[in-house]
Design a protein around this motif. Structure first.
Motif, PDB file in Angstrom:
ATOM      1  N   MET A  75       0.806  -1.216   0.000  1.00 37.02           N
ATOM      2  CA  MET A  75       0.000   0.000   0.000  1.00 37.02           C
ATOM      3  C   MET A  75       0.844   1.272   0.000  1.00 37.02           C
ATOM      4  O   MET A  75       0.300   2.372  -0.106  1.00 37.02           O
ATOM      5  N   SER A  78       0.323   3.772  -2.864  1.00 40.51           N
ATOM      6  CA  SER A  78      -0.929   4.534  -2.823  1.00 40.51           C
ATOM      7  C   SER A  78      -0.775   5.814  -2.001  1.00 40.51           C
ATOM      8  O   SER A  78      -1.506   6.773  -2.210  1.00 40.51           O
ATOM      9  N   LYS A  79       0.167   5.819  -1.097  1.00 45.00           N
ATOM     10  CA  LYS A  79       0.416   7.028  -0.309  1.00 45.00           C
ATOM     11  C   LYS A  79       1.154   8.080  -1.126  1.00 45.00           C
ATOM     12  O   LYS A  79       1.149   9.250  -0.776  1.00 45.00           O
ATOM     13  N   ILE A  81       0.430   8.687  -4.341  1.00 46.27           N
ATOM     14  CA  ILE A  81      -0.450   9.184  -5.397  1.00 46.27           C
ATOM     15  C   ILE A  81      -0.877  10.632  -5.153  1.00 46.27           C
ATOM     16  O   ILE A  81      -0.729  11.464  -6.049  1.00 46.27           O
ATOM     17  N   TYR A 140       0.000  -4.382  -5.092  1.00 44.97           N
ATOM     18  CA  TYR A 140       1.215  -3.593  -5.316  1.00 44.97           C
ATOM     19  C   TYR A 140       1.353  -3.220  -6.792  1.00 44.97           C
ATOM     20  O   TYR A 140       1.623  -2.064  -7.127  1.00 44.97           O
ATOM     21  N   MET A 143      -1.249  -0.580  -7.741  1.00 42.95           N
ATOM     22  CA  MET A 143      -0.872   0.769  -7.287  1.00 42.95           C
ATOM     23  C   MET A 143       0.214   1.365  -8.186  1.00 42.95           C
ATOM     24  O   MET A 143       0.220   2.570  -8.459  1.00 42.95           O
ATOM     25  N   GLN A 144       1.129   0.530  -8.659  1.00 40.57           N
ATOM     26  CA  GLN A 144       2.160   1.025  -9.573  1.00 40.57           C
ATOM     27  C   GLN A 144       1.528   1.463 -10.892  1.00 40.57           C
ATOM     28  O   GLN A 144       1.934   2.467 -11.486  1.00 40.57           O
ATOM     29  N   VAL A 146      -1.484   2.627 -11.238  1.00 40.59           N
ATOM     30  CA  VAL A 146      -2.179   3.897 -10.984  1.00 40.59           C
ATOM     31  C   VAL A 146      -1.190   5.059 -11.083  1.00 40.59           C
ATOM     32  O   VAL A 146      -1.505   6.109 -11.660  1.00 40.59           O
TER      33      VAL A 146
END
Length: 186
Positions: A75, A78-79, A81, A140, A143-144, A146
């Motif tokens: 996660m 995501s922090k 982003i 993971y 999120m990459q 994104v």
């Protein structure tokens, strides 16, 4: 001329008291019970601390801790982003060295993260965690992607992606019909 030896300054009281052994308990203090969770027999460790130290040695508990730590790592992108989105917005849409470097860094991080996915989670992999780590790795990777999508958005906002038909006009005149190209070869 004779010199007199300097008198050494004695250490302060608190330093002497700190290094001195604890005084023996008085009879009145011996009658006071220990507070809840404290036992002199265990050397001051509470029951919860003793249970935590023995529970951590169990493989099931260790696997649970490994999966929990793996989720924290999964996660972590995501922090990034919101911070990256604000930085991309603040860098502007013009072609300047600052905005180009920001976009480069935005693409570089997720691509490196995608390449090193297995090595990031290798230290958490064991027989008990292998099945659970598949979901963690998938999150993971998501999120990459994104973060990569944020980079594509920025490149499009800068006008560097050919998304309209007018972007392809330069190649329009060079294109030949298929029949002419086929007969030209023969």
């Amino acid at each position: 001329m004779t010199t007199q030896p300097l008198n050494p300054v004695p250490p302060p009281y608190w330093a002497v008291a700190l290094n001195a052994p604890a005084p023996p308990l008085a009879k009145a203090a011996a009658k006071i019970p220990d507070p809840p969770g404290f036992s002199r027999a265990t050397g001051g460790k509470s029951r919860a601390q003793q249970q935590a130290s023995t529970a951590a040695s169990k493989p099931v508990e260790t696997d649970t801790l490994k999966v929990k730590k793996a989720w924290e790592i999964a996660m972590a992108p995501s922090k990034q982003i919101p911070m990256n989105a604000i930085m991309m917005y603040m860098s502007g849409n013009s072609l300047q060295i600052f905005s180009i470097m920001m976009v480069f860094m935005l693409f570089k991080g997720p691509i490196q993260g995608l390449i090193s996915t297995n090595t990031v989670f290798a230290k958490f992999e064991s027989e008990g965690t292998r099945a659970k780590l598949l979901g963690v790795k998938a999150v993971y990777v998501l999120m990459q992607f994104v973060l990569l999508a944020l980079g594509v958005w920025k490149v499009n906002a800068m006008g560097l992606l050919p998304t309209t038909s007018s972007d392809w006009l330069a190649w329009e005149s060079e294109r030949q019909p298929l029949e002419r190209a086929y007969f030209a070869l023969g």
